[in-house]
Motif scaffolding. Structure first.
Motif, PDB file in Angstrom:
ATOM      1  N   LEU A 146       9.358   7.190  -4.876  1.00  0.00           N
ATOM      2  CA  LEU A 146       8.502   8.049  -5.694  1.00  0.00           C
ATOM      3  C   LEU A 146       7.648   7.237  -6.654  1.00  0.00           C
ATOM      4  CD1 LEU A 146      10.711  11.173  -6.462  1.00  0.00           C
ATOM      5  CD2 LEU A 146       8.914  10.911  -4.755  1.00  0.00           C
ATOM      6  N   LYS A 147       7.256   6.070  -6.183  1.00  0.00           N
ATOM      7  CA  LYS A 147       6.329   5.214  -6.907  1.00  0.00           C
ATOM      8  C   LYS A 147       5.510   4.463  -5.862  1.00  0.00           C
ATOM      9  CE  LYS A 147       9.137   4.320 -11.027  1.00  0.00           C
ATOM     10  NZ  LYS A 147       8.737   5.533 -11.668  1.00  0.00           N
ATOM     11  N   GLY A 148       4.410   3.894  -6.292  1.00  0.00           N
ATOM     12  CA  GLY A 148       3.657   3.013  -5.413  1.00  0.00           C
ATOM     13  C   GLY A 148       2.353   3.589  -4.911  1.00  0.00           C
ATOM     14  N   ASN A 149       1.731   2.808  -4.028  1.00  0.00           N
ATOM     15  CA  ASN A 149       0.397   3.125  -3.532  1.00  0.00           C
ATOM     16  C   ASN A 149       0.339   2.871  -2.033  1.00  0.00           C
ATOM     17  OD1 ASN A 149      -0.910   3.298  -6.301  1.00  0.00           O
ATOM     18  ND2 ASN A 149       0.093   1.316  -6.340  1.00  0.00           N
ATOM     19  N   GLY A 150      -0.442   3.691  -1.346  1.00  0.00           N
ATOM     20  CA  GLY A 150      -0.573   3.508   0.085  1.00  0.00           C
ATOM     21  C   GLY A 150      -1.777   4.231   0.630  1.00  0.00           C
ATOM     22  N   VAL A 151      -1.965   4.092   1.929  1.00  0.00           N
ATOM     23  CA  VAL A 151      -3.063   4.754   2.625  1.00  0.00           C
ATOM     24  C   VAL A 151      -2.552   5.242   3.976  1.00  0.00           C
ATOM     25  CG1 VAL A 151      -3.989   2.652   3.699  1.00  0.00           C
ATOM     26  CG2 VAL A 151      -5.502   4.598   3.304  1.00  0.00           C
ATOM     27  N   ILE A 152      -3.030   6.408   4.363  1.00  0.00           N
ATOM     28  CA  ILE A 152      -2.755   6.961   5.682  1.00  0.00           C
ATOM     29  C   ILE A 152      -4.109   7.201   6.329  1.00  0.00           C
ATOM     30  CG2 ILE A 152      -1.776   8.895   6.971  1.00  0.00           C
ATOM     31  CD1 ILE A 152       0.063   9.310   4.452  1.00  0.00           C
ATOM     32  N   ILE A 153      -4.309   6.650   7.529  1.00  0.00           N
ATOM     33  CA  ILE A 153      -5.569   6.818   8.241  1.00  0.00           C
ATOM     34  C   ILE A 153      -5.270   7.523   9.557  1.00  0.00           C
ATOM     35  CG2 ILE A 153      -7.512   5.639   9.338  1.00  0.00           C
ATOM     36  CD1 ILE A 153      -7.171   3.455   7.184  1.00  0.00           C
ATOM     37  N   GLN A 182      -6.528   8.913   3.705  1.00  0.00           N
ATOM     38  CA  GLN A 182      -5.849   9.484   2.536  1.00  0.00           C
ATOM     39  C   GLN A 182      -5.224   8.365   1.718  1.00  0.00           C
ATOM     40  OE1 GLN A 182      -2.964  12.476   3.472  1.00  0.00           O
ATOM     41  NE2 GLN A 182      -4.524  14.045   3.368  1.00  0.00           N
ATOM     42  N   PHE A 183      -5.687   8.230   0.488  1.00  0.00           N
ATOM     43  CA  PHE A 183      -5.099   7.286  -0.451  1.00  0.00           C
ATOM     44  C   PHE A 183      -4.045   8.025  -1.264  1.00  0.00           C
ATOM     45  CE2 PHE A 183      -9.479   5.834   0.209  1.00  0.00           C
ATOM     46  CZ  PHE A 183      -9.197   4.595   0.767  1.00  0.00           C
ATOM     47  N   VAL A 184      -2.892   7.420  -1.433  1.00  0.00           N
ATOM     48  CA  VAL A 184      -1.798   8.035  -2.174  1.00  0.00           C
ATOM     49  C   VAL A 184      -1.396   7.105  -3.308  1.00  0.00           C
ATOM     50  CG1 VAL A 184       0.538   8.956  -2.032  1.00  0.00           C
ATOM     51  CG2 VAL A 184      -0.977   9.125  -0.055  1.00  0.00           C
ATOM     52  N   THR A 185      -1.349   7.651  -4.512  1.00  0.00           N
ATOM     53  CA  THR A 185      -0.900   6.914  -5.693  1.00  0.00           C
ATOM     54  C   THR A 185       0.188   7.738  -6.352  1.00  0.00           C
ATOM     55  OG1 THR A 185      -3.071   5.935  -6.011  1.00  0.00           O
ATOM     56  CG2 THR A 185      -1.619   5.942  -7.908  1.00  0.00           C
ATOM     57  N   LYS A 228      -6.756   4.355 -11.949  1.00  0.00           N
ATOM     58  CA  LYS A 228      -7.886   3.446 -12.169  1.00  0.00           C
ATOM     59  C   LYS A 228      -7.552   2.030 -11.720  1.00  0.00           C
ATOM     60  CE  LYS A 228     -11.243   5.778 -14.024  1.00  0.00           C
ATOM     61  NZ  LYS A 228     -12.412   6.037 -13.231  1.00  0.00           N
ATOM     62  N   SER A 229      -6.311   1.603 -11.923  1.00  0.00           N
ATOM     63  CA  SER A 229      -5.927   0.244 -11.538  1.00  0.00           C
ATOM     64  C   SER A 229      -5.889   0.075 -10.017  1.00  0.00           C
ATOM     65  CB  SER A 229      -4.559  -0.119 -12.129  1.00  0.00           C
ATOM     66  OG  SER A 229      -3.527   0.623 -11.504  1.00  0.00           O
ATOM     67  N   GLN A 230      -5.839   1.169  -9.275  1.00  0.00           N
ATOM     68  CA  GLN A 230      -5.778   1.111  -7.813  1.00  0.00           C
ATOM     69  C   GLN A 230      -7.144   1.297  -7.154  1.00  0.00           C
ATOM     70  OE1 GLN A 230      -2.862   0.084  -6.645  1.00  0.00           O
ATOM     71  NE2 GLN A 230      -2.410   0.089  -8.820  1.00  0.00           N
ATOM     72  N   GLU A 231      -8.128   1.673  -7.917  1.00  0.00           N
ATOM     73  CA  GLU A 231      -9.451   1.972  -7.364  1.00  0.00           C
ATOM     74  C   GLU A 231     -10.015   0.807  -6.555  1.00  0.00           C
ATOM     75  OE1 GLU A 231     -12.008   4.935  -6.575  1.00  0.00           O
ATOM     76  OE2 GLU A 231     -10.373   5.148  -7.977  1.00  0.00           O
ATOM     77  N   GLN A 232      -9.846  -0.425  -7.023  1.00  0.00           N
ATOM     78  CA  GLN A 232     -10.378  -1.579  -6.305  1.00  0.00           C
ATOM     79  C   GLN A 232      -9.711  -1.724  -4.938  1.00  0.00           C
ATOM     80  OE1 GLN A 232     -10.207  -5.329  -8.344  1.00  0.00           O
ATOM     81  NE2 GLN A 232     -10.929  -6.468  -6.581  1.00  0.00           N
ATOM     82  N   MET A 233      -8.399  -1.483  -4.865  1.00  0.00           N
ATOM     83  CA  MET A 233      -7.701  -1.566  -3.583  1.00  0.00           C
ATOM     84  C   MET A 233      -8.219  -0.510  -2.614  1.00  0.00           C
ATOM     85  SD  MET A 233      -3.797  -2.364  -4.532  1.00  0.00           S
ATOM     86  CE  MET A 233      -3.344  -3.654  -5.661  1.00  0.00           C
ATOM     87  N   PHE A 234      -8.406   0.700  -3.092  1.00  0.00           N
ATOM     88  CA  PHE A 234      -8.910   1.765  -2.241  1.00  0.00           C
ATOM     89  C   PHE A 234     -10.340   1.459  -1.780  1.00  0.00           C
ATOM     90  CE2 PHE A 234      -5.954   4.931  -4.599  1.00  0.00           C
ATOM     91  CZ  PHE A 234      -4.864   4.419  -3.922  1.00  0.00           C
ATOM     92  N   ASN A 235     -11.165   0.930  -2.681  1.00  0.00           N
ATOM     93  CA  ASN A 235     -12.538   0.581  -2.323  1.00  0.00           C
ATOM     94  C   ASN A 235     -12.580  -0.533  -1.281  1.00  0.00           C
ATOM     95  OD1 ASN A 235     -13.686   2.523  -3.937  1.00  0.00           O
ATOM     96  ND2 ASN A 235     -13.932   1.155  -5.683  1.00  0.00           N
ATOM     97  N   THR A 236     -11.631  -1.460  -1.333  1.00  0.00           N
ATOM     98  CA  THR A 236     -11.554  -2.528  -0.332  1.00  0.00           C
ATOM     99  C   THR A 236     -11.431  -1.925   1.061  1.00  0.00           C
ATOM    100  OG1 THR A 236     -10.573  -4.116  -1.868  1.00  0.00           O
ATOM    101  CG2 THR A 236     -10.146  -4.480   0.469  1.00  0.00           C
ATOM    102  N   ILE A 237     -10.582  -0.924   1.209  1.00  0.00           N
ATOM    103  CA  ILE A 237     -10.388  -0.267   2.506  1.00  0.00           C
ATOM    104  C   ILE A 237     -11.647   0.491   2.917  1.00  0.00           C
ATOM    105  CG2 ILE A 237      -9.063   1.514   3.714  1.00  0.00           C
ATOM    106  CD1 ILE A 237      -6.656   0.584   1.904  1.00  0.00           C
TER     107      ILE A 237
END
Length: 153
Positions: free
Chosen positions: A58-65, A129-132, A138-147
């Motif tokens: 119930l923590k962390g960041n990820g992406v589902i494509i 789908q980006f999941v935070t 805001k700290s994850q925005e750069q990671m999501f933009n990279t994808i």
């Protein structure tokens, strides 16, 4: 299959690996790992995330494509993926702007943000789908933009 390469350009960059399979490719943070890769006929699902997201804490960041054939009988959309989370107790808000849907809820008092981007290309529907979870968005925005900026279909 995932393959890796590292790229860094300046102080604001993120070290990346490259995913390339099933007609899609994109860069993702090198600290993330492949969680799931499923392909059936004309459907592909790829899930990546950091170690907290992978361990379902119930923590962390990820992406589902998700990539589906446009005229496929099996429809996968943001409503299908959000419904299990939407049934949980807590505040829920949904906002859609220019085919980007942002869905926010709470799970066990942790804020969950899902940012969903939907588009069509070459007779396929795509959903990113980006999941935070319990992380400063805001700290994850750069990671999501990279994808997003490196995504090719």
């Amino acid at each position: 299959m995932a393959s890796g390469c590292i790229s860094q350009t300046g102080n604001n960059s993120t070290a990346t690996k490259t995913y390339s399979a099933n007609g899609i490719s994109f860069n993702y943070p090198s600290s993330w790992s492949l969680i799931n890769q499923t392909t059936h006929t004309n459907n592909t699902l790829v899930a990546l995330g950091d170690s907290s997201f992978m361990n379902n804490t119930l923590k962390g960041n990820g992406v589902i494509i998700i990539k589906t054939l446009k005229n496929n009988n099996s429809i996968i959309n943001s409503s299908n993926l959000k419904s299990p989370i939407a049934k949980l107790n807590g505040t829920k808000t949904t906002q859609t702007v220019d085919d980007v849907t942002t869905f926010t809820t709470k799970i066990s008092n942790e804020t969950v943000l899902i940012k969903s981007i939907n588009f069509e290309k070459n007779n396929y529907n795509y959903q990113i789908q980006f999941v935070t979870i319990a992380t400063d968005v805001k700290s994850q925005e750069q990671m999501f933009n990279t994808i997003i900026n490196s995504f090719k279909a």
